[in-house]
Each structure stands twice: as structure tokens, then as C-alpha cells.
Design a protein around this motif. Structure first.
Motif, PDB file in Angstrom:
ATOM      1  N   THR A  80       0.873  -1.172   0.000  1.00 17.58           N
ATOM      2  CA  THR A  80       0.000   0.000   0.000  1.00 17.58           C
ATOM      3  C   THR A  80       0.908   1.219   0.000  1.00 17.58           C
ATOM      4  O   THR A  80       1.809   1.313   0.840  1.00 17.58           O
ATOM      5  CB  THR A  80      -0.895   0.005   1.251  1.00 17.58           C
ATOM      6  N   VAL A  81       0.705   2.126  -0.954  1.00 16.82           N
ATOM      7  CA  VAL A  81       1.618   3.266  -1.055  1.00 16.82           C
ATOM      8  C   VAL A  81       1.055   4.495  -0.346  1.00 16.82           C
ATOM      9  O   VAL A  81      -0.159   4.632  -0.157  1.00 16.82           O
ATOM     10  CB  VAL A  81       1.975   3.614  -2.519  1.00 16.82           C
ATOM     11  N   GLU A  82       1.943   5.368   0.055  1.00 11.02           N
ATOM     12  CA  GLU A  82       1.558   6.614   0.701  1.00 11.02           C
ATOM     13  C   GLU A  82       1.182   7.659  -0.348  1.00 11.02           C
ATOM     14  O   GLU A  82       1.563   7.552  -1.511  1.00 11.02           O
ATOM     15  CB  GLU A  82       2.727   7.134   1.544  1.00 11.02           C
ATOM     16  N   ARG A  83       0.461   8.675   0.118  1.00 15.09           N
ATOM     17  CA  ARG A  83      -0.002   9.737  -0.775  1.00 15.09           C
ATOM     18  C   ARG A  83       1.145  10.352  -1.589  1.00 15.09           C
ATOM     19  O   ARG A  83       1.041  10.494  -2.811  1.00 15.09           O
ATOM     20  CB  ARG A  83      -0.687  10.828   0.054  1.00 15.09           C
ATOM     21  N   SER A  84       2.253  10.684  -0.929  1.00 16.38           N
ATOM     22  CA  SER A  84       3.359  11.354  -1.628  1.00 16.38           C
ATOM     23  C   SER A  84       3.944  10.459  -2.717  1.00 16.38           C
ATOM     24  O   SER A  84       4.366  10.931  -3.773  1.00 16.38           O
ATOM     25  CB  SER A  84       4.450  11.754  -0.633  1.00 16.38           C
ATOM     26  N   PHE A  85       3.924   9.147  -2.471  1.00 17.45           N
ATOM     27  CA  PHE A  85       4.451   8.206  -3.466  1.00 17.45           C
ATOM     28  C   PHE A  85       3.512   8.127  -4.672  1.00 17.45           C
ATOM     29  O   PHE A  85       3.951   8.165  -5.832  1.00 17.45           O
ATOM     30  CB  PHE A  85       4.631   6.823  -2.823  1.00 17.45           C
ATOM     31  N   ALA A  86       2.210   8.054  -4.407  1.00 24.04           N
ATOM     32  CA  ALA A  86       1.223   8.019  -5.500  1.00 24.04           C
ATOM     33  C   ALA A  86       1.300   9.311  -6.320  1.00 24.04           C
ATOM     34  O   ALA A  86       1.202   9.298  -7.553  1.00 24.04           O
ATOM     35  CB  ALA A  86      -0.178   7.819  -4.928  1.00 24.04           C
ATOM     36  N   GLU A  87       1.491  10.435  -5.629  1.00 29.33           N
ATOM     37  CA  GLU A  87       1.609  11.724  -6.336  1.00 29.33           C
ATOM     38  C   GLU A  87       2.844  11.748  -7.232  1.00 29.33           C
ATOM     39  O   GLU A  87       2.816  12.322  -8.323  1.00 29.33           O
ATOM     40  CB  GLU A  87       1.658  12.870  -5.316  1.00 29.33           C
ATOM     41  N   LYS A  88       3.891  11.104  -6.785  1.00 28.47           N
ATOM     42  CA  LYS A  88       5.122  11.030  -7.585  1.00 28.47           C
ATOM     43  C   LYS A  88       4.904  10.142  -8.820  1.00 28.47           C
ATOM     44  O   LYS A  88       5.306  10.483  -9.936  1.00 28.47           O
ATOM     45  CB  LYS A  88       6.256  10.467  -6.723  1.00 28.47           C
ATOM     46  N   HIS A  89       4.257   9.013  -8.597  1.00 30.63           N
ATOM     47  CA  HIS A  89       3.989   8.095  -9.719  1.00 30.63           C
ATOM     48  C   HIS A  89       3.159   8.782 -10.800  1.00 30.63           C
ATOM     49  O   HIS A  89       3.404   8.592 -11.989  1.00 30.63           O
ATOM     50  CB  HIS A  89       3.274   6.841  -9.209  1.00 30.63           C
ATOM     51  N   TYR A  90       2.168   9.580 -10.375  1.00 31.53           N
ATOM     52  CA  TYR A  90       1.281  10.243 -11.334  1.00 31.53           C
ATOM     53  C   TYR A  90       1.616  11.727 -11.507  1.00 31.53           C
ATOM     54  O   TYR A  90       0.743  12.510 -11.898  1.00 31.53           O
ATOM     55  CB  TYR A  90      -0.176  10.077 -10.897  1.00 31.53           C
ATOM     56  N   ALA A  91       2.867  12.116 -11.253  1.00 29.81           N
ATOM     57  CA  ALA A  91       3.265  13.534 -11.283  1.00 29.81           C
ATOM     58  C   ALA A  91       2.880  14.227 -12.595  1.00 29.81           C
ATOM     59  O   ALA A  91       2.464  15.392 -12.584  1.00 29.81           O
ATOM     60  CB  ALA A  91       4.774  13.651 -11.051  1.00 29.81           C
ATOM     61  N   ASP A  92       2.973  13.512 -13.722  1.00 31.46           N
ATOM     62  CA  ASP A  92       2.657  14.107 -15.028  1.00 31.46           C
ATOM     63  C   ASP A  92       1.200  14.556 -15.109  1.00 31.46           C
ATOM     64  O   ASP A  92       0.848  15.362 -15.976  1.00 31.46           O
ATOM     65  CB  ASP A  92       2.913  13.113 -16.163  1.00 31.46           C
ATOM     66  N   LEU A  93       0.342  14.016 -14.245  1.00 31.49           N
ATOM     67  CA  LEU A  93      -1.098  14.315 -14.312  1.00 31.49           C
ATOM     68  C   LEU A  93      -1.541  15.290 -13.226  1.00 31.49           C
ATOM     69  O   LEU A  93      -2.738  15.508 -13.021  1.00 31.49           O
ATOM     70  CB  LEU A  93      -1.898  13.002 -14.191  1.00 31.49           C
ATOM     71  N   SER A  94      -0.558  15.915 -12.523  1.00 32.72           N
ATOM     72  CA  SER A  94      -0.893  16.706 -11.327  1.00 32.72           C
ATOM     73  C   SER A  94      -1.787  17.914 -11.612  1.00 32.72           C
ATOM     74  O   SER A  94      -2.482  18.396 -10.717  1.00 32.72           O
ATOM     75  CB  SER A  94       0.379  17.148 -10.610  1.00 32.72           C
ATOM     76  N   ALA A  95      -1.790  18.401 -12.864  1.00 35.98           N
ATOM     77  CA  ALA A  95      -2.631  19.568 -13.186  1.00 35.98           C
ATOM     78  C   ALA A  95      -4.040  19.166 -13.613  1.00 35.98           C
ATOM     79  O   ALA A  95      -4.894  20.031 -13.821  1.00 35.98           O
ATOM     80  CB  ALA A  95      -1.962  20.384 -14.295  1.00 35.98           C
ATOM     81  N   ARG A  96      -4.297  17.866 -13.752  1.00 37.58           N
ATOM     82  CA  ARG A  96      -5.595  17.411 -14.270  1.00 37.58           C
ATOM     83  C   ARG A  96      -6.662  17.433 -13.164  1.00 37.58           C
ATOM     84  O   ARG A  96      -6.359  17.208 -11.994  1.00 37.58           O
ATOM     85  CB  ARG A  96      -5.463  15.993 -14.851  1.00 37.58           C
ATOM     86  N   PRO A  97      -7.910  17.706 -13.547  1.00 39.35           N
ATOM     87  CA  PRO A  97      -8.986  17.823 -12.541  1.00 39.35           C
ATOM     88  C   PRO A  97      -9.226  16.521 -11.758  1.00 39.35           C
ATOM     89  O   PRO A  97      -9.706  16.565 -10.632  1.00 39.35           O
ATOM     90  CB  PRO A  97     -10.222  18.202 -13.370  1.00 39.35           C
ATOM     91  N   PHE A  98      -8.903  15.377 -12.340  1.00 37.55           N
ATOM     92  CA  PHE A  98      -9.158  14.094 -11.677  1.00 37.55           C
ATOM     93  C   PHE A  98      -7.997  13.651 -10.791  1.00 37.55           C
ATOM     94  O   PHE A  98      -8.065  12.582 -10.178  1.00 37.55           O
ATOM     95  CB  PHE A  98      -9.472  13.007 -12.721  1.00 37.55           C
ATOM     96  N   PHE A  99      -6.930  14.492 -10.684  1.00 34.50           N
ATOM     97  CA  PHE A  99      -5.706  14.059  -9.997  1.00 34.50           C
ATOM     98  C   PHE A  99      -5.948  13.648  -8.537  1.00 34.50           C
ATOM     99  O   PHE A  99      -5.499  12.586  -8.103  1.00 34.50           O
ATOM    100  CB  PHE A  99      -4.645  15.166 -10.076  1.00 34.50           C
ATOM    101  N   ASN A 100      -6.665  14.480  -7.774  1.00 38.78           N
ATOM    102  CA  ASN A 100      -6.867  14.160  -6.354  1.00 38.78           C
ATOM    103  C   ASN A 100      -7.649  12.859  -6.171  1.00 38.78           C
ATOM    104  O   ASN A 100      -7.288  12.024  -5.331  1.00 38.78           O
ATOM    105  CB  ASN A 100      -7.569  15.308  -5.626  1.00 38.78           C
ATOM    106  N   GLY A 101      -8.691  12.697  -6.974  1.00 37.12           N
ATOM    107  CA  GLY A 101      -9.479  11.459  -6.911  1.00 37.12           C
ATOM    108  C   GLY A 101      -8.644  10.258  -7.297  1.00 37.12           C
ATOM    109  O   GLY A 101      -8.770   9.171  -6.702  1.00 37.12           O
ATOM    110  N   LEU A 102      -7.768  10.455  -8.281  1.00 36.95           N
ATOM    111  CA  LEU A 102      -6.883   9.374  -8.731  1.00 36.95           C
ATOM    112  C   LEU A 102      -5.929   8.958  -7.609  1.00 36.95           C
ATOM    113  O   LEU A 102      -5.746   7.758  -7.341  1.00 36.95           O
ATOM    114  CB  LEU A 102      -6.104   9.845  -9.971  1.00 36.95           C
ATOM    115  N   VAL A 103      -5.359   9.930  -6.937  1.00 39.93           N
ATOM    116  CA  VAL A 103      -4.426   9.635  -5.839  1.00 39.93           C
ATOM    117  C   VAL A 103      -5.174   8.925  -4.699  1.00 39.93           C
ATOM    118  O   VAL A 103      -4.703   7.914  -4.162  1.00 39.93           O
ATOM    119  CB  VAL A 103      -3.717  10.920  -5.357  1.00 39.93           C
ATOM    120  N   GLU A 104      -6.370   9.420  -4.342  1.00 45.10           N
ATOM    121  CA  GLU A 104      -7.189   8.759  -3.301  1.00 45.10           C
ATOM    122  C   GLU A 104      -7.442   7.290  -3.661  1.00 45.10           C
ATOM    123  O   GLU A 104      -7.398   6.402  -2.800  1.00 45.10           O
ATOM    124  CB  GLU A 104      -8.539   9.476  -3.143  1.00 45.10           C
ATOM    125  N   TYR A 105      -7.763   7.067  -4.920  1.00 47.40           N
ATOM    126  CA  TYR A 105      -8.037   5.709  -5.432  1.00 47.40           C
ATOM    127  C   TYR A 105      -6.799   4.809  -5.271  1.00 47.40           C
ATOM    128  O   TYR A 105      -6.897   3.696  -4.731  1.00 47.40           O
ATOM    129  CB  TYR A 105      -8.458   5.883  -6.889  1.00 47.40           C
TER     130      TYR A 105
END
Ligand code: UDP
Ligand code: MG
Length: 148
Positions: free
Chosen positions: A39-64
Motif C-alpha cells: 500500500t503506497v503513501e499519498r506522496s508516493f502516488a503523487e510522484k507516480h502520477y506527477a505528469d497528471l498533477s494539473a488534471r482535474p481528476f488528480f486528487n481522486g486518482l491519488v485517493e483511489y
């Protein structure tokens, strides 16, 4: 040999699709070079999906992605990045062809079961992030039965 980072997302784990998904990559002839359940931490998930950080679905994606354990894998083989994306299917399961993982097992884009690297270069980056220890050092004895 080319490698791709493939991750079964928390919904795929919860829905009992781990064996089915691994089986599809195995039966195709790709070689498993890394596997971990975590199970990964929030900061790790944010790093994995860093390219998508400006997208409207980013927060929901990280929560998922942090909502439960995932299965992180390295798969190796000729054209495994592009072929892996075909096995996985289109991002939106409404458009994923039947026979693909998302086409067979998902309905909503925000619960699409699996991640696969979209280029060889991104595969390298994702493998370095998730497997800093590197891939397993083994060669499948099936090689001559799969490659001419
Ligand atoms: N995603 C989403 N809504 C969108 C687009 C993407 O929730 O409108 C999620 C979805 O889980 C997707 C992930 O964000 O798999 C990463 O998006 P990307 O465009 O990289 O798709 P993928 O490479 O996973 O097919
Ligand atoms: Mg992507």
C-alpha cells in the motif's frame, strides 16, 4: 530486453483479479521480473502520477491508488510496453475492447483496475521508482519456445 511497469490497482486486488491478470501476461509469454504487494503513501502516488498533477481528476486518482494494497510488477519481453497497453485496453473502459483487461473487467474510468507504462522511457522511470533494488536476476527457460 524491454520492460514495462504494470500495477494492479486497489479495485483489481479487492475484486480478486490478481491471478487472472498475472495469468494473461504469463500466458502471452512475457517474463515476470519483479512482484510486490504493498500500500503506497499519498506522496508516493503523487510522484507516480506527477505528469497528471494539473488534471482535474488528480486528487481522486491519488485517493483511489492509496485506498488499498496494489500489486506492482515488472514484466519483460519484446514490445512489452506497447503490447501490454493492448492487453490492458483503452483508458476508459467504455471504449476498451472486449478481450482486454479493462474491456472485460471494468466500467468506470476511475476504477479501471490496472496501470501499464505508456512508453519505454516512462517504464524505466516507473520501475526505478517502484523497484529501486532493480529487477530480479533470472532468465526463463521458455525463451527458445517463445522467440524464434
Ligand atoms: N483517470 C481518471 N479520469 C480521467 C482520466 C484518467 O480517473 O478522465 C485515471 C484512470 O485511472 C487512468 C489514470 O487516471 O488509468 C491515469 O491516466 P492516463 O491518462 O495515464 O491513463 P492510462 O495510462 O492509465 O490508460
Ligand atoms: Mg498513463
Amino acid at each position: 530486453m524491454e520492460q514495462s511497469f504494470i500495477m494492479i490497482k486497489p479495485d483489481g486486488v479487492q475484486r480478486g483479479l490478481v491471478g487472472e491478470i498475472i495469468s494473461r501476461f504469463e500466458k502471452k509469454g512475457f517474463t515476470l521480473k519483479g512482484l510486490k504487494f504493498l500500500t503506497v503513501e499519498r506522496s508516493f502516488a503523487e510522484k507516480h502520477y506527477a505528469d497528471l498533477s494539473a488534471r482535474p481528476f488528480f486528487n481522486g486518482l491519488v485517493e483511489y491508488i492509496i485506498s488499498g494494497p496494489v500489486v506492482a510488477m515488472i514484466w519483460e519481453g519484446k514490445n512489452v510496453v506497447a503490447t501490454g497497453r493492448k492487453i490492458i485496453g483503452a483508458t476508459n473502459p467504455a471504449e476498451s475492447a472486449p478481450g482486454t483487461i479493462r474491456g472485460d473487467f471494468a466500467i468506470d474510468i476511475g476504477r479501471n483496475v490496472i496501470h501499464g507504462s505508456d512508453s519505454v522511457e516512462n517504464g524505466r522511470k516507473e520501475i526505478a521508482l517502484w523497484f529501486p533494488e532493480g529487477p530480479a536476476n533470472w532468465q526463463s527457460s521458455l525463451h527458445p519456445w517463445i522467440y524464434e
